[in-house]
Design an enzyme around this catalytic site. Structure first.
Site, PDB file in Angstrom:
ATOM      1  N   THR A   1       0.808  -1.514  -0.033  1.00 23.99           N
ATOM      2  CA  THR A   1       0.217  -0.264   0.195  1.00 23.99           C
ATOM      3  C   THR A   1       0.414   1.555   0.210  1.00 23.99           C
ATOM      4  OG1 THR A   1      -1.914  -0.985   1.373  1.00 23.99           O
ATOM      5  CG2 THR A   1      -1.706   1.747   1.022  1.00 23.99           C
TER       6      THR A   1
ATOM      7  N   HIS B   1      -8.104  -8.955   2.413  1.00 22.27           N
ATOM      8  CA  HIS B   1      -7.358  -9.951   3.059  1.00 22.27           C
ATOM      9  C   HIS B   1      -8.235 -10.639   4.405  1.00 22.27           C
ATOM     10  CE1 HIS B   1      -3.672  -7.828   2.745  1.00 22.27           C
ATOM     11  NE2 HIS B   1      -3.963  -6.953   2.877  1.00 22.27           N
TER      12      HIS B   1
ATOM     13  N   HIS C   1      -0.576  -9.780  -0.479  1.00 21.62           N
ATOM     14  CA  HIS C   1      -0.402  -9.129  -2.037  1.00 21.62           C
ATOM     15  C   HIS C   1       1.338  -8.492  -1.503  1.00 21.62           C
ATOM     16  CE1 HIS C   1      -1.174  -5.309   0.051  1.00 21.62           C
ATOM     17  NE2 HIS C   1      -2.469  -5.274   0.421  1.00 21.62           N
TER      18      HIS C   1
END
Ligand SMILES: *[C@@H]1O[C@H](CO)[C@@H](O)[C@H](O)[C@H]1NC(C)=O
Ligand SMILES: *[C@@H]1O[C@H](CO)[C@@H](O)[C@H](O)[C@H]1NC(C)=O
Ligand SMILES: *[C@@H]1O[C@H](CO)[C@@H](O)[C@H](O)[C@H]1NC(C)=O
Ligand SMILES: *[C@@H]1O[C@H](CO)[C@@H](O)[C@H](O)[C@H]1NC(C)=O
Ligand SMILES: *[C@@H]1O[C@H](CO)[C@@H](O)[C@H](O)[C@H]1NC(C)=O
Ligand SMILES: *[C@@H]1O[C@H](CO)[C@@H](O)[C@H](O)[C@H]1NC(C)=O
Ligand SMILES: *[C@@H]1O[C@H](CO)[C@@H](O)[C@H](O)[C@H]1NC(C)=O
Ligand SMILES: *[C@@H]1O[C@H](CO)[C@@H](O)[C@H](O)[C@H]1NC(C)=O
Ligand SMILES: *[C@@H]1O[C@H](CO)[C@@H](O)[C@H](O)[C@H]1NC(C)=O
Ligand SMILES: *[C@@H]1O[C@H](CO)[C@@H](O)[C@H](O)[C@H]1NC(C)=O
Length: 503
Positions: free
Chosen positions: A78, A208, A355
């Site tokens: 992120t 998630h 990710h």
């Protein structure tokens, strides 16, 4: 008579006064700077709109451009990826190399709670977010940026902050952010913004917790889709926004499903007292104080199937993730869908999606949509890189382009200013050029070319004959013309072709 003259001159005087008082007021409204709104939905995988049939997202393409996907930068997490979008820089250049960073020069660690310090974002003078570039542009006194919750928002970056901003607040809903940003866009021309930037935390959190393919994801995405519907409604109800506002909707990364047994505990493989480890579950930077231990730790990690390990100097070039002190001596990365538990990580908190993996993996790719006056319409465009978004925004905002790692040439195909050149366009272009040069000039050039061809032909014949009478030259000629030489280049596949194959 006297009176009449007086009245007449009075009239003249008043006309004169009205002239000097009116004519100098040449309407000096400065040209309005271009308007742009950038929105990121965290963790919005490129193929969600198709997998989940998202009505409003699908409308976006009809209204403008949908890029098939964005090729994002490693590491696909992120904070780094969002900083790449707004700076056009690889992570090794801007220095936000993870969500948890260790900097050996500063001898300091950044976590979600401490990363809001300017030292993390101002590691070098290249880092200039688009919201700063916009405000530093000197062509108008009306440029201001408003930023809501985007990573890096609540600290000065190389000394600059956005004019208006709100820090991240997990309880803020996206429609509240819209309300705020459009209030800022609609203020009087002395205070209003011309660039708005919004970060939204979903669908990352749902990804998630429940994985990319789940009923919960379906629900969250329908919410996101409704927000997009609201956005379109706000814009369409306001003539100023409808004719002037350009909108980019993108994301930082995608999402991969994590299976229960696709995990490992790092301390089962290496002696973690020999090193410091920083990262997330998908990848870790390992700093090894005693250099002689690098090889030993590397050796232990290199035998684990489904995980990749690199010594710093061997990190793949395509990652652009090497030349920064904040990158560890060893980089340890799960293959797509494989997670790592660090020593202080509570392994009872399971993730069903994650990710951060290889940026060439399809499921790591984010969405991109653009609509508004600069964008072509109803276009599904070929992919470009996340670093190219900064040059695109610079162009839209009419800012002098800074040197970044992005390329405007790679994005201009989605802009109206750059219509697709068809074959007949090219012919017409050629003919118009000939007209510009004048037929006489072109005639002369053709004659010169003809003369050179004839001359070359004669010269070749002559030289061939001389080679023929001197047979020892012949092998050289044959070698040069041999079919296998010089053609090997054709067998080397380009990087971009390889990239598409990775899953
Ligand atoms: C200048 O022109 C704009 C429209 O072009 C108008 O809205 C504005 O009121 C004018 N300003 C002055 C001072 O006349
Ligand atoms: C998502 O949910 C809607 C109903 O809310 C349903 O019609 C649709 O089939 C679901 N899509 C997927 C991909 O599960
Ligand atoms: C997708 O949604 C639209 C409108 O919500 C609907 O008309 C269409 O049938 C849906 N397509 C699929 C494949 O579910
Ligand atoms: C780094 O900081 C820690 C405390 O945060 C300290 O114990 C350590 O000695 C420092 N290391 C260096 C090389 O300054
Ligand atoms: C960073 O965030 C923490 C917690 O939210 C806050 O206490 C601190 O003041 C912030 N620091 C800066 C430099 O903004
Ligand atoms: C804009 O103007 C200021 C002050 O005049 C100057 O310091 C700054 O360098 C200029 N910025 C750009 C990008 O030209
Ligand atoms: C994970 O479990 C599945 C069955 O649940 C099994 O087929 C697979 O081999 C296991 N993988 C690993 C790495 O243990
Ligand atoms: C490598 O693994 C072995 C066996 O699991 C362990 O004893 C050793 O400490 C590890 N070496 C390092 C450098 O972590
Ligand atoms: C780990 O998380 C579980 C719940 O997810 C909690 O009950 C437990 O106390 C946590 N353990 C530690 C060491 O924080
Ligand atoms: C990325 O951009 C920075 C700043 O212009 C430059 O120093 C660096 O060499 C670039 N990286 C690559 C791989 O081109």
């Amino acid at each position: 008579m006297f009176n009449l003259k007086k009245i007449f001159s009075l009239i003249l005087l008043s006309i004169y006064i009205s002239f000097i008082s009116c004519s100098p007021i040449i309407n000096q409204t400065l040209s309005t700077p271009p308007l742009l709104l950038l929105i990121s939905f965290d963790g919005f995988r490129w193929d969600y709109p198709d997998l989940y049939n998202l009505t409003n997202f699908n409308l976006l393409m009809k209204r403008g451009v949908r890029v098939k996907h964005i090729k994002n930068s490693f590491a696909t997490v992120t904070f780094p990826s969002h900083f790449t979008i707004v700076t056009g820089l690889y992570e090794e250049t801007h220095g936000i190399v993870a969500n948890t960073i260790y900097d050996p020069q500063l001898n300091a660690t950044a976590t979600l709670d401490t990363i809001n310090d300017t030292k993390w974002w101002s590691q070098n003078p290249y880092s200039q977010p688009i919201w700063v570039s916009n405000q530093l542009s000197n062509d108008s006194n009306q440029r201001r940026s408003g930023v809501i919750a985007w990573p890096g928002v609540n600290t000065p970056i190389n000394g600059h902050r956005p004019s208006k901003y709100l820090p991240y607040d997990p309880t803020r809903k996206l429609d509240e952010s819209f309300q705020q940003i459009f209030d800022w866009f609609r203020e009087s021309d002395r205070t209003r913004i011309n660039l708005g930037v919004i970060y939204h935390n979903e669908p990352d959190e749902t990804g998630h917790e429940y994985g990319p393919i789940s009923n919960e994801m379906n629900k969250t995405l329908q919410d996101c889709d409704n927000y997009v519907g609201q956005l379109l409604q706000i814009i369409d109800n306001d003539e100023y926004l409808k004719t002037n506002l350009n909108v980019i909707i993108t994301s930082d990364h995608g999402m991969e499903e994590i299976k229960k047994n696709h995990t490992l505990k790092l301390k089962d493989y290496i002696d973690t007292s020999l090193c410091e480890v920083y990262g997330s579950r998908s990848f870790v930077n390992i700093f090894v104080p005693k250099k002689e231990n690098i090889e030993r730790i590397y050796k232990n990690l290199s035998v684990i199937p489904n995980y990749e390990v690199y010594k710093k100097s061997d990190i793949p070039n395509e990652y652009h993730y090497r030349s920064n002190v904040r990158i560890g001596d060893i980089l340890f990365v799960g293959k797509n869908g494989y997670d790592i538990y660090l020593p202080d990580d509570n392994s009872s908190t399971e993730l069903h999606g994650d990710h951060g993996y290889d940026n060439r993996a399809k499921s790591m790719h984010p969405i991109f949509y653009g609509f508004g006056p600069v964008f072509k319409e109803n276009m599904l465009a070929k992919p470009f890189r996340s670093v190219d978004i900064y040059p695109l925004m610079s162009y839209i905002l009419k800012i002098k382009e800074r040197q970044t790692n992005g390329s405007f040439d790679d994005v201009k195909h989605i802009l109206k200013d750059f219509p697709e050149e068809t074959f007949s366009d090219k012919i017409n272009l050629f003919i118009s050029k000939i007209k510009d040069w004048g037929f006489l000039t072109v005639g002369c050039i053709i004659i010169v070319i003809l003369i050179s061809i004839v001359y070359t032909a004669v010269a070749c014949r002559y030289s061939q004959r001389s080679i023929y009478v001197q047979p020892h030259y012949a092998p050289v000629r044959y070698r040069l013309l041999s079919h296998t030489e010089g053609s090997t280049n054709n067998l080397v596949a380009s990087d971009s072709e390889n990239e598409e194959e990775l899953q």
